[in-house]
Motif scaffolding. Sequence first.
Motif: not given
Length: 483
Positions: A169-177
């Motif tokens: 699973x990949x997790x993008x924190x707020x702001x990451x692209x």
Amino acid sequence: MYVRDVVVDEKAGTATISVRLGDFQGQAAGATATVQYTTRDATAIAGQDYTAISGTLVFAPGESVKTVVVDLQDDALREPLERFDFVLSQPVGLLLADGIAVIEIGASDGTPAAQPRLSVTDVTVSEAAGYADFVVSLHAPSSSLVTVNYANVNGSATNNADYRYVDGTLTFAPGETTKTVRVELIDNLATETTETFDLTLRSATAATLADAQATATVIDNDDTELMPLGYGRSNDIYDLPATAVTFIEAPDGGLDIVRSSISYTAPAHIEGVFLSGSAASATGNELANVLRGTAGNNTLSGLGGIDTAVFLATSGQATRSGTIDTATVSTPLDGTDTLLSIERLRFADVILASDTMPGGNTYLAYAMFNAGFNRGPDAAELGQWTAQLDMLGKGGDLAQAMINYYAPGVPNDVLVAHLWSTVVGTPIGSEELATYVGLIENGTYTQASLLELVATLELNTAEITGIVGQAVALDLSSFPLAG
């Protein structure tokens, strides 16, 4: 010695670069060996986007890998994907096979989307590369946590025979692209056809799946009659071998040059051809090509794109005649060359650019600078921004780069008032100011798209008609060229 490219999100804070002896398989130093390193701007600028570094790597006997960490600057400026280079030079006790890595920083600080679109991109690698990196990206940042599951799927390449299966699973924190998924390759000894396997995305939260499947194409390295060569996303230089070769280069994979002692046509994703010996002709492709002849008489054909012919002589030593479609250039160092569909002439002292019709990169860079400053750029300024547009590829990205460079964080009303005054020539009225600021705030325009629009208005372009169809000077310093 090899250095590998890096893809990273701005919010990661650092980029870690691996320098290896013997590429992925590793080869220990038999005696102390050294190499110099430095960073170099491309579309990312030292001091704004990353911290410049330089130094010396020392490999003691038995060592095979060194890592270098470059600090990234997480600003609040809206930016497209940006690049800078990591360059090795002056090797002692070793040979440089791939001495340039590109560090790609994903697009950042755009307007957050409630449901950003997720995509994953294809990758082509040699079986000997050690791994394949799939880049997974959001088209815009999210203000919420985004997750997506991923897994490999066999194609003609299969798990445990050609690659090592991964899922997670990949997790993008707020702001990451931007994220990467690395899949280990198995370099077996069997002679094989080109093989493929996939990476699929599924079960996304707080995002939609725009492109949920990507393919890794693996070129066999055991066929003695067809050698794969590929050094990644950076600006690469290849010497054309005597045997047949498959160049593994991706779209937008830097300025890649083949040095050839025979007449040669650039294959897909190769941008440059440099001739030597008795070679007579160099032919480009649909890309923006860079072509260089020998000291004799050559034919350099650009075909599509904005193409450049390279000369060892200065512009003052050259005799020129003809048009972009067909021209002749003679110098005492380069012979008499016939140029077909060549827009720029690169001499030892200056670049003369004729892509100055509407739609040309030099024209657009000139027009955008004029809109921002109410004057034409000098050779250094025009070279800086034309080179940026060559790399960025889009007028909107160039506009954003100019805003970030000259007026980072400028308020909407200040930008609107400034552009009105430079183009219209009068102070803006309160009603007009409110209208255009409102168009930015409601998302009709961004600051960059407004500047891009203003640059093409007749009020602005009428001031630059003197450059249309003419050869204008670009400073060489913004166009580094190896090879």
